[in-house]
Design an enzyme around this catalytic site. Structure first.
Site, short mmCIF file in Angstrom:
data_model
loop_
_atom_site.label_atom_id
_atom_site.label_comp_id
_atom_site.label_asym_id
_atom_site.label_seq_id
_atom_site.Cartn_x
_atom_site.Cartn_y
_atom_site.Cartn_z
N GLU A 53 0.83 -1.20 0.00
CA GLU A 53 0.00 0.00 0.00
C GLU A 53 0.87 1.26 0.00
OE1 GLU A 53 -2.26 -3.02 2.66
OE2 GLU A 53 -0.20 -2.63 1.99
N ASP A 204 21.58 -40.47 -1.93
CA ASP A 204 21.71 -39.46 -2.97
C ASP A 204 22.70 -38.34 -2.64
OD1 ASP A 204 19.85 -40.73 -4.57
OD2 ASP A 204 18.15 -39.57 -3.81
N LEU A 208 20.41 -29.98 -1.73
CA LEU A 208 19.15 -29.35 -1.35
C LEU A 208 19.23 -27.83 -1.34
CD1 LEU A 208 18.04 -31.78 1.53
CD2 LEU A 208 17.54 -31.93 -0.92
N THR A 290 9.36 -41.43 4.06
CA THR A 290 9.07 -40.11 4.63
C THR A 290 7.81 -39.52 4.01
OG1 THR A 290 11.42 -39.71 5.04
CG2 THR A 290 9.99 -37.78 4.98
#
Length: 345
Positions: A53, A204, A208, A290
């Site tokens: 605003e 792996d 991330l 998971t």
């Protein structure tokens, strides 16, 4: 669309410029309309910055016309002092006679107070314009404040024969195209945190982080009950903050924060702790167990599933999301399906 909806759509569109930059604040866009023309616009650019605003009002060159203008904003203006002063004060300062609002702000310090403050000063209010679209835009923020937990996005890829990974995986494994990987990196930049289990880290060794696009790295979250993972894995490096949920200790070592939890109700314990740490959204990237834990507890809001055209033949069965996808997108070597759950709009 009517006139109010057209201008509200403009607020939504410009608010998206703040995606990935404003959390834990919501994405907000604002336009000032005089005689059916946009004379000012602004959006919340980053956390701590001026609110939409204020940017919109400041962009109007001739402030005299504000007394005969309408302010459109996708979220209720704030009426409290935070990192910035109340937006309602700035609206009152310039005698703007009408405000059109997309949806209420569920934050406990706002939650109708902004609207009431404007009404007390004889400012005309129209609300709930494009309500569903405005709530969807800030579904992370709204879920956080209404459901008292982060917004949860599941992400995984599955092969044409229904597997998520080879059965005896002994090295990092991908089955998606470069475009899909780049898309995932963009998703990471839009969320507060990214979560994986111990087995995903061991198989792996993922970083991330955001490497294939511009943006901030999400907080990395690892579930490692007995702290078995080797500290040489990339998730422990200094590229981003890492939270390790475990049942042994609570300690901070550099960028790694160990949080001890009760594993009797693991998923809810984790979400409660993330809520306490002001984390509004989590991208869960695996592994299978998971993801299934969150599915089985019905603790998810979106699922993004890459259906690869590659076959594995003998592997670990993929999680299953039941129901019809809300969106389908074709990629070079896969099809992306997007599902929604617990819709807030």
């Amino acid at each position: 669309m009517n006139v109010d909806e057209l201008f509200m759509k403009k607020c939504i569109d410009i608010s998206l410029n703040g995606m990935g930059m404003v959390s834990p604040n919501p994405m907000v866009g604002c336009v000032i309309v005089h005689e059916n023309k946009i004379v000012g616009k602004g959006y919340h650019k980053f956390y701590g910055d001026l609110h939409a605003e204020r940017h919109a009002i400041d962009s109007v060159s001739n402030k005299d016309i504000l007394k005969n203008s309408t302010l459109y904003v996708n979220l209720e203006p704030c009426s409290h002092h935070g990192k910035q002063p109340p937006c309602t004060d700035y609206i009152k300062k310039y005698d703007i006679p009408k405000v059109v609002i997309g949806c209420n702000d569920p934050h406990k310090l706002v939650c109708g107070n902004g609207i009431n403050e404007l009404l007390k000063n004889n400012i005309s209010i129209t609300k709930n314009v494009l309500l569903n679209s405005c709530r969807s835009l800030n579904r992370r923020f709204i879920t956080f404040h209404e459901s008292k937990r982060p917004y949860i996005i599941l992400k995984f890829a599955k092969s044409a024969d229904g597997y998520i990974a080879p059965l005896n995986q002994n090295k990092p494994f991908w089955m998606t195209s470069k475009k899909a990987k780049d898309t995932v990196h963009k998703w990471r930049s839009q969320e507060d945190a990214i979560l994986v289990g111990r087995k995903t880290v061991e198989k792996d060794n993922p970083q991330l982080t955001v490497r294939n696009c511009k943006g901030k790295n999400p907080i990395r979250i690892l579930i490692d009950r007995n702290l078995k993972t080797n500290k040489k894995f990339l998730i422990y490096n200094d590229d981003a903050i890492t939270i390790i949920f475990n049942e042994i200790k609570s300690e901070i070592i550099g960028t790694n924060q160990y949080i001890k939890i009760n594993f009797k109700n693991t998923e809810k314990e984790i979400l409660n702790k993330l809520h306490e740490n002001n984390i509004q959204s989590v991208l869960i990237e695996g592994g299978r167990d998971t993801i299934n834990h969150f599915i089985n507890k019905n603790l998810w809001d979106e699922a993004r599933v890459f259906n690869s055209n590659h076959q594995i033949h003998d592997g670990i069965k993929s999680p299953e999301i039941f129901g019809k996808p809300k969106e389908i997108e074709q990629f070079p070597e896969e099809v992306l399906e997007k599902f929604t759950n617990n819709a807030i709009y």
